[in-house]
Design a protein around this motif. Structure first.
Motif, mmCIF file in Angstrom:
data_model
loop_
_atom_site.group_PDB
_atom_site.id
_atom_site.type_symbol
_atom_site.label_atom_id
_atom_site.label_comp_id
_atom_site.label_asym_id
_atom_site.label_seq_id
_atom_site.Cartn_x
_atom_site.Cartn_y
_atom_site.Cartn_z
ATOM 1 N N ALA A 228 100.453 -58.687 -64.441
ATOM 2 C CA ALA A 228 99.882 -56.855 -64.902
ATOM 3 C C ALA A 228 98.451 -56.799 -63.915
ATOM 4 O O ALA A 228 98.194 -55.696 -64.191
ATOM 5 N N ASP A 229 97.982 -57.534 -63.532
ATOM 6 C CA ASP A 229 96.286 -57.610 -62.925
ATOM 7 C C ASP A 229 96.675 -56.866 -61.318
ATOM 8 O O ASP A 229 96.796 -55.935 -61.239
ATOM 9 N N ARG A 230 98.688 -57.552 -61.536
ATOM 10 C CA ARG A 230 98.975 -56.552 -60.202
ATOM 11 C C ARG A 230 99.485 -54.934 -59.856
ATOM 12 O O ARG A 230 98.836 -53.994 -59.276
ATOM 13 N N GLN A 231 100.363 -55.151 -60.809
ATOM 14 C CA GLN A 231 100.398 -53.325 -61.240
ATOM 15 C C GLN A 231 99.227 -52.621 -62.458
ATOM 16 O O GLN A 231 99.550 -51.106 -61.205
ATOM 17 N N GLN A 232 98.462 -52.874 -62.471
ATOM 18 C CA GLN A 232 96.735 -52.272 -62.551
ATOM 19 C C GLN A 232 96.756 -52.233 -61.246
ATOM 20 O O GLN A 232 95.680 -50.741 -61.028
ATOM 21 N N LYS A 233 96.783 -52.120 -60.792
ATOM 22 C CA LYS A 233 95.859 -52.346 -59.485
ATOM 23 C C LYS A 233 96.598 -51.473 -58.616
ATOM 24 O O LYS A 233 95.704 -50.315 -57.793
ATOM 25 N N LEU A 234 97.563 -51.860 -57.921
ATOM 26 C CA LEU A 234 98.910 -51.337 -57.665
ATOM 27 C C LEU A 234 98.705 -49.666 -58.479
ATOM 28 O O LEU A 234 98.205 -48.682 -57.188
ATOM 29 N N ASN A 235 98.508 -49.960 -59.454
ATOM 30 C CA ASN A 235 98.639 -48.423 -60.150
ATOM 31 C C ASN A 235 97.380 -47.412 -60.197
ATOM 32 O O ASN A 235 97.615 -46.632 -59.586
ATOM 33 N N LYS A 236 96.806 -48.101 -59.702
ATOM 34 C CA LYS A 236 95.262 -47.529 -59.514
ATOM 35 C C LYS A 236 94.820 -46.707 -58.194
ATOM 36 O O LYS A 236 95.137 -45.789 -57.946
ATOM 37 N N HIS A 237 95.659 -47.626 -57.458
ATOM 38 C CA HIS A 237 95.740 -46.949 -55.881
ATOM 39 C C HIS A 237 96.513 -46.154 -55.842
ATOM 40 O O HIS A 237 96.495 -45.287 -55.346
ATOM 41 N N LEU A 238 97.967 -46.148 -56.463
ATOM 42 C CA LEU A 238 98.687 -44.558 -56.513
ATOM 43 C C LEU A 238 97.923 -44.165 -56.734
ATOM 44 O O LEU A 238 99.054 -42.740 -56.423
ATOM 45 N N HIS A 239 97.315 -44.111 -57.844
ATOM 46 C CA HIS A 239 96.690 -42.356 -58.693
ATOM 47 C C HIS A 239 95.402 -42.239 -57.260
ATOM 48 O O HIS A 239 94.831 -40.956 -57.049
ATOM 49 N N ASP A 240 95.258 -42.379 -56.873
ATOM 50 C CA ASP A 240 93.848 -42.719 -55.922
ATOM 51 C C ASP A 240 94.569 -41.754 -54.727
ATOM 52 O O ASP A 240 94.408 -40.605 -54.047
ATOM 53 N N LEU A 241 96.152 -42.115 -54.420
ATOM 54 C CA LEU A 241 96.391 -41.975 -53.005
ATOM 55 C C LEU A 241 97.004 -40.049 -53.765
ATOM 56 O O LEU A 241 97.126 -39.472 -53.226
ATOM 57 N N MET A 242 97.351 -39.929 -55.149
ATOM 58 C CA MET A 242 98.092 -38.897 -55.347
ATOM 59 C C MET A 242 97.224 -37.455 -55.828
ATOM 60 O O MET A 242 97.567 -36.845 -55.235
ATOM 61 N N ARG A 243 96.069 -38.456 -55.739
ATOM 62 C CA ARG A 243 94.800 -37.763 -56.144
ATOM 63 C C ARG A 243 94.541 -36.838 -54.373
ATOM 64 O O ARG A 243 93.753 -35.855 -54.395
ATOM 65 N N PHE A 244 94.910 -37.924 -53.274
ATOM 66 C CA PHE A 244 94.349 -37.327 -51.913
ATOM 67 C C PHE A 244 95.898 -36.384 -51.652
ATOM 68 O O PHE A 244 95.342 -35.514 -51.046
ATOM 69 N N ALA A 245 96.775 -36.804 -52.127
ATOM 70 C CA ALA A 245 98.246 -35.686 -52.406
ATOM 71 C C ALA A 245 97.239 -34.303 -52.545
ATOM 72 O O ALA A 245 97.818 -33.030 -51.645
ATOM 73 N N ASP A 246 97.042 -34.284 -53.766
ATOM 74 C CA ASP A 246 96.122 -33.193 -54.279
ATOM 75 C C ASP A 246 95.354 -32.141 -53.804
ATOM 76 O O ASP A 246 95.285 -30.759 -53.642
ATOM 77 N N LEU A 247 94.230 -33.039 -53.391
ATOM 78 C CA LEU A 247 92.730 -32.393 -53.226
ATOM 79 C C LEU A 247 93.065 -32.082 -50.979
ATOM 80 O O LEU A 247 92.508 -30.714 -50.896
ATOM 81 N N ASN A 248 93.866 -32.507 -50.654
ATOM 82 C CA ASN A 248 94.095 -32.208 -49.063
ATOM 83 C C ASN A 248 95.511 -31.113 -49.110
ATOM 84 O O ASN A 248 95.983 -31.319 -47.567
ATOM 85 N N ASN A 249 96.155 -30.859 -49.817
ATOM 86 C CA ASN A 249 97.486 -30.460 -50.362
ATOM 87 C C ASN A 249 98.661 -31.078 -48.744
ATOM 88 O O ASN A 249 98.875 -30.942 -47.784
ATOM 89 N N ALA A 250 98.120 -32.405 -49.096
ATOM 90 C CA ALA A 250 98.740 -33.687 -48.116
ATOM 91 C C ALA A 250 100.526 -33.912 -49.128
ATOM 92 O O ALA A 250 100.571 -34.532 -49.754
ATOM 93 N N LEU A 251 100.845 -34.908 -47.838
ATOM 94 C CA LEU A 251 102.087 -35.358 -48.084
ATOM 95 C C LEU A 251 101.879 -37.392 -47.726
ATOM 96 O O LEU A 251 100.609 -37.508 -47.031
#
Ligand code: ADP
Ligand code: MG
Length: 322
Positions: A228-251
């Motif tokens: 559960a701990d792992r999934q929570q951290k990974l989830n947060k990391h992936l949301h950081d990445l998604m935010r990066f994608a939106d803010l920078n118009n990036a893949l």
């Protein structure tokens, strides 16, 4: 306001505790519950609520956009060629920005090769399938090879007779080794700053690669109790990445291993690591597997807008081809 310490009620000691618990950014604090902060930072409930309120204000996590705003943002979506027409067609014309593409497959299936090729192709002009962009690579397995980039750049000469030079391409690829999962999370945050500093240049960041996104998490969090701990951290990391994608118009291109599922007797005995968290965050999931010789098969799984299907491509010395 950039640092946790800038939040009212957060001193250096509290900031340290928050970081250790995985709340490394103001955004992470903004979406936390008071109970989580009480546990993580040993502060009182009232202080926790105050900290979260300030973080929400500072983070501008907004929330709602109107449909026409989404449409405006979607108009900016760019596509990057893979170098293979078959593979591009499978994806609806290449890999698109404002999306996370997950490549999963066994060792040697070509995930890192695809990542290298995209780091080259993102830099091409639009008429050749690129976005005149630069790339950031978070390398967790120490498999980035500048020599391989050079081969792929030299391979461009057969496609377009400009004088492509490896050094020009290598300059626009920013690489960092991640030594563990926390480091990986921090690097994703630094990537945001790097992208900001390049935003107004000739080569804004249009591609962020995390190769592999799950390896460290998998190695560090062993056993059911820590899942559960792992999934929570990974989830947060992936949301950081998604935010990066939106803010920078990036893949965002992430790779993922498959694990053998010994209890599977029928069908493909492999499953991507990361479970449902990664499954629901990735906008395109591509399963890669080896075929004869240099041939590879890409299977599109769960795309929001494209039918599932398969494409065959080759990994050659010059790079990805049909
Ligand atoms: P993964 O990241 O999925 O574990 P890789 O992307 O590292 O796998 O793929 C490795 C494979 O790519 C090699 O087995 C080989 O088939 C191919 N490959 C690697 N380098 C080259 C090259 N210079 N020329 C041709 N094929 C290569
Ligand atoms: Mg690899």
């Amino acid at each position: 306001m950039k640092l946790l310490e800038d939040l009212p009620g957060v001193g250096p000691a509290t900031a340290e505790k928050l970081r250790e618990a995985g709340f490394t950014t103001i955004e992470a604090v903004a979406v936390a519950s008071p109970g989580e902060l009480v546990a993580a930072a040993e502060v009182g409930e009232a202080t926790a609520a105050k900290i979260i309120a300030a973080a929400r204000e500072a983070a501008d996590i907004g929330g709602f956009e109107t449909g026409d705003q989404v449409l405006e943002r979607r108009k900016l979506v760019g596509k990057i060629t893979t170098g293979s027409r078959n593979f591009d067609e499978l994806l609806g014309g290449g890999m698109e920005t404002q999306a996370i593409v997950e490549l999963y497959g066994e060792f040697g299936s070509g995930k890192t090769q695809v990542a290298h090729q995209l780091a080259v192709n993102v830099q091409l002009p639009p008429e050749l399938g690129g976005l005149n962009g630069s790339a950031i690579i978070i390398d967790t397995e120490n498999t980035f090879r500048p020599e391989r980039i050079s081969q792929m750049v030299m391979g461009l000469r057969a496609i377009d007779d400009r004088e492509w030079r490896p050094e020009d391409f290598l300059k626009n690829i920013h690489v960092a080794r991640a030594y563990n999962s926390n480091h990986q999370i921090l690097l994703a945050e630094s990537a945001m700053e790097l992208a900001e500093s390049l935003r107004e240049t000739e080569h804004p960041v249009r591609l962020l690669i995390v190769d592999s996104v799950t390896a460290h998490f998998r190695a560090e969090y062993v056993g059911r109790g820590t899942l559960a701990d792992r999934q929570q951290k990974l989830n947060k990391h992936l949301h950081d990445l998604m935010r990066f994608a939106d803010l920078n118009n990036a893949l965002i291109l992430v790779t993922n291993q498959v694990m053998a599922k010994p209890d599977t007797f029928f069908g493909d005995p492999t499953k991507p690591v990361g479970g449902h968290v990664l499954g629901h965050t990735a906008t395109f999931r591509v399963y890669l597997r080896k075929s004869k010789g240099d041939k590879r098969i890409a299977r599109l799984v769960d795309s929001p807008s494209m039918p599932d299907g398969e494409a065959v491509f080759s990994v050659t010395m010059e790079g990805l081809r049909d």
